[in-house]
Design a protein around this motif. Structure first.
Motif, PDB file in Angstrom:
ATOM      1  N   ASP A 354      41.945  18.334   7.067  1.00 20.44           N
ATOM      2  CA  ASP A 354      40.829  19.185   6.648  1.00 20.44           C
ATOM      3  C   ASP A 354      39.482  18.490   6.863  1.00 20.44           C
ATOM      4  OD1 ASP A 354      42.391  21.333   5.932  1.00 20.44           O
ATOM      5  OD2 ASP A 354      42.467  20.823   3.804  1.00 20.44           O
ATOM      6  N   HIS A 356      38.911  16.619   9.344  1.00 31.18           N
ATOM      7  CA  HIS A 356      38.828  16.405  10.802  1.00 31.18           C
ATOM      8  C   HIS A 356      39.110  14.950  11.181  1.00 31.18           C
ATOM      9  CE1 HIS A 356      37.203  20.438  10.906  1.00 31.18           C
ATOM     10  NE2 HIS A 356      36.252  20.080  10.059  1.00 31.18           N
ATOM     11  N   HIS A 358      41.899  13.570  12.351  1.00 30.67           N
ATOM     12  CA  HIS A 358      43.229  13.948  12.806  1.00 30.67           C
ATOM     13  C   HIS A 358      44.107  12.743  13.149  1.00 30.67           C
ATOM     14  CE1 HIS A 358      41.805  17.989  12.678  1.00 30.67           C
ATOM     15  NE2 HIS A 358      40.904  17.792  13.634  1.00 30.67           N
ATOM     16  N   MET A 388      50.368  21.385  13.929  1.00 31.55           N
ATOM     17  CA  MET A 388      48.992  21.867  13.899  1.00 31.55           C
ATOM     18  C   MET A 388      48.003  20.707  14.049  1.00 31.55           C
ATOM     19  SD  MET A 388      47.693  24.798  11.322  1.00 31.55           S
ATOM     20  CE  MET A 388      48.291  23.892   9.899  1.00 31.55           C
ATOM     21  N   THR A 389      48.297  19.579  13.427  1.00 34.67           N
ATOM     22  CA  THR A 389      47.387  18.435  13.509  1.00 34.67           C
ATOM     23  C   THR A 389      47.353  17.880  14.925  1.00 34.67           C
ATOM     24  OG1 THR A 389      47.919  17.911  11.198  1.00 34.67           O
ATOM     25  CG2 THR A 389      46.802  16.211  12.474  1.00 34.67           C
ATOM     26  N   ALA A 391      47.807  19.661  17.615  1.00 34.70           N
ATOM     27  CA  ALA A 391      47.031  20.636  18.381  1.00 34.70           C
ATOM     28  C   ALA A 391      45.534  20.438  18.157  1.00 34.70           C
ATOM     29  CB  ALA A 391      47.444  22.052  17.984  1.00 34.70           C
ATOM     30  N   ARG A 392      45.145  20.215  16.915  1.00 33.68           N
ATOM     31  CA  ARG A 392      43.729  20.028  16.607  1.00 33.68           C
ATOM     32  C   ARG A 392      43.195  18.703  17.149  1.00 33.68           C
ATOM     33  NH1 ARG A 392      44.093  22.506  10.444  1.00 33.68           N
ATOM     34  NH2 ARG A 392      44.002  24.706  11.099  1.00 33.68           N
ATOM     35  N   THR A 396      48.244  18.936  23.159  1.00 36.76           N
ATOM     36  CA  THR A 396      48.969  20.205  23.220  1.00 36.76           C
ATOM     37  C   THR A 396      50.452  19.994  23.481  1.00 36.76           C
ATOM     38  OG1 THR A 396      46.969  21.257  24.082  1.00 36.76           O
ATOM     39  CG2 THR A 396      49.032  22.456  24.350  1.00 36.76           C
ATOM     40  N   GLU A 424      48.915  30.001  11.052  1.00 35.49           N
ATOM     41  CA  GLU A 424      47.823  29.051  11.298  1.00 35.49           C
ATOM     42  C   GLU A 424      48.105  28.232  12.553  1.00 35.49           C
ATOM     43  OE1 GLU A 424      47.375  26.669   7.836  1.00 35.49           O
ATOM     44  OE2 GLU A 424      46.745  28.321   6.549  1.00 35.49           O
ATOM     45  N   LEU A 425      49.368  27.844  12.726  1.00 36.50           N
ATOM     46  CA  LEU A 425      49.749  27.088  13.923  1.00 36.50           C
ATOM     47  C   LEU A 425      49.530  27.936  15.179  1.00 36.50           C
ATOM     48  CD1 LEU A 425      51.049  24.739  15.438  1.00 36.50           C
ATOM     49  CD2 LEU A 425      53.295  25.640  14.769  1.00 36.50           C
ATOM     50  N   THR A 427      47.431  30.408  15.555  1.00 33.99           N
ATOM     51  CA  THR A 427      45.989  30.552  15.764  1.00 33.99           C
ATOM     52  C   THR A 427      45.403  29.300  16.416  1.00 33.99           C
ATOM     53  OG1 THR A 427      45.805  32.033  13.860  1.00 33.99           O
ATOM     54  CG2 THR A 427      43.783  30.949  14.600  1.00 33.99           C
ATOM     55  N   THR A 428      45.900  28.136  15.999  1.00 34.95           N
ATOM     56  CA  THR A 428      45.406  26.872  16.552  1.00 34.95           C
ATOM     57  C   THR A 428      45.799  26.719  18.016  1.00 34.95           C
ATOM     58  OG1 THR A 428      45.613  25.861  14.361  1.00 34.95           O
ATOM     59  CG2 THR A 428      45.385  24.372  16.225  1.00 34.95           C
TER      60      THR A 428
END
Length: 452
Positions: A354, A356, A358, A388-389, A391-392, A396, A424-425, A427-428
């Protein structure tokens, strides 16, 4: 300083009946009107809180209208009392007395048992959540919770309730709280078996243990409802659990329930309110065992992370880690034993993400997945968080690899929280859907969500 009256309609009726300066007398008459039920013990404090926004049960309102009508000399409709329409479950007020908590609990259990597969309406009320935290933390303790009723309640009876709570906790962790039938069965047991116990005969010592056991059941039902996405129902049950834990004089379990409420607030995006809730829990827990403190500080870290308070978040994580290191010599109550290094790592993964941070967050990924087999839902949640982390963080390829595992774990769990994390995953990952591999992952996740 006394709180201002918010129910002026009720205040006017009390004045018309001559009870404006005799709230205790009105409470006695109300108790007399409810004598056939054998469960009411209202007093002047109850009237105080009703004048300031709390809402008694509908059957209590009927007795109130009858009591007022005799004094005023005309009929009084329930709608004149100023408490608003009933029938919903979204009113999450912290009960002023144990009797109110018991009455409200029976009503909501009955509604849940009758609803079966229907879904609840209502949303999470962050203001009511903070009010509940303040009530739990600062209200005066209950002098006694002994009671004389229809059936004798013993310590053996109470211990059977703990066994039931353990059973439902295990079901929840393995399969998720998404089955409405499971929650309805639990509510039906509460109505048929537990409510009569609350209205029974017990000493103060047995009564406090009974309140603790019922708080445990209420807390479990709250968590299952939260996991199913029924947030008003979850908030109502955790608020009841808080009041019953207060009656049991069990500040540690009350702090645990308040941490659950903070966790729900974080999930719904109320980071600042969640921080207030968990701060009240930590303050109220006092010199708690290390296992309890580890869980509380981990929850605080997630609240601070969502609120963007980096320094407070990192300090809370450090305190949680230090507390967890001491659990070998300071384990605390048995219910706190579930909180493991994997749970703390999951919290770190969440809050650092959250913020950032990561790459720092991903250092906790191996520990976050080091879970026992019964923690199937937590494994699904943590695996999705790892994907998700990645990806952020821009990896990828790793995100896709972990997403395949998410699909495998999540398919076996009925949990609105897991489904939300899958969304959420997705969307990411969606900005990268031009990649054939990412597109395949997105289609798999979408098909899994549609089938759940």
């Amino acid at each position: 300083m006394a709180r201002p009256v918010t129910n002026s309609t009720f205040e006017e009726l009390l004045r018309a009946a001559g009870y404006d300066n005799a709230h205790a007398a009105f409470a006695r008459q109300l108790n007399h009107a409810g004598r056939d039920q054998g469960i009411w013990r209202y007093d002047a404090a109850s009237i105080y809180w009703w004048l300031r926004g709390r809402r008694p049960g509908e059957h209590v309102q009927a007795a109130m209208a009858e009591t007022l009508a005799r004094k005023i000399g005309r009929s009084v409709a329930i709608t004149e009392l100023g408490f608003g329409a009933g029938g919903g479950i979204g009113l999450c007020a912290y009960p002023a007395t144990v009797d109110e908590a018991i009455n409200t609990a029976e009503q909501i259990w009955t509604k849940l048992a009758k609803r079966l597969s229907q879904q609840a309406s209502g949303t999470f009320d962050s203001g009511k959540a903070v009010e509940a935290a303040l009530g739990w933390r600062y209200d005066l303790p209950d002098q006694t919770v002994s009671w004389n009723g229809r059936q004798q309640v013993t310590s053996t009876d109470v211990h059977s309730l703990y066994a039931l709570a353990n059973h439902f906790t295990d079901l929840d962790r393995r399969h998720g709280g998404g089955s409405p039938r499971t929650r309805a069965v639990m509510a039906e047991f509460l109505v048929r078996q537990v409510a009569p116990m609350l209205h029974g005969t017990y000493t103060d010592a047995v009564g406090r243990d009974l309140m603790r056991a019922v708080a445990t059941l209420s807390g479990q039902l709250a968590f299952m409802s939260y996991d199913a996405g029924e947030h008003a129902m979850a908030q109502h049950h955790v608020t009841l659990g808080l009041r019953l834990a207060r009656a049991a004089d069990d500040r540690l379990y009350g702090a645990h329930l308040l941490a659950n409420l903070a966790t729900q607030a974080v999930f719904l995006g109320h980071g600042r309110e969640a921080a207030r809730l968990i701060e009240a829990a930590i303050d109220g827990a006092g010199r708690a065992p290390a296992a309890v403190l580890a869980r509380l500080y981990a929850t605080a870290a997630t609240a601070y992370g969502q609120s963007g308070e980096r320094r407070a978040c990192q300090l809370a994580l450090t305190r949680a880690e230090r507390a967890l290191d001491r659990t070998g010599t300071d384990p605390g109550p048995r219910w706190a034993g579930y909180f493991s290094p994997a749970h703390l790592a999951g919290a770190a993964l969440r809050c650092l993400g959250d913020l950032h941070m990561h790459m720092q967050a991903l250092r906790h990924a191996p520990d976050a997945l080091n879970l026992d087999s019964q923690n199937a839902r937590t494994r699904a949640l943590h695996t999705a968080l790892v994907a998700m982390t990645h990806a952020r963080a821009g990896d990828t390829e790793a995100a896709c690899n972990w997403s395949w595992q998410v699909a495998q774990h999540a398919a076996r769990i009925r949990s609105a929280r897991v489904q939300q994390r899958v969304r959420e995953l997705s969307t990411t990952l969606r900005p990268q859907q031009a990649s054939p591999r990412v597109n395949e992952v997105l289609q798999t996740l979408a098909a899994m969500s549609a089938a759940s």
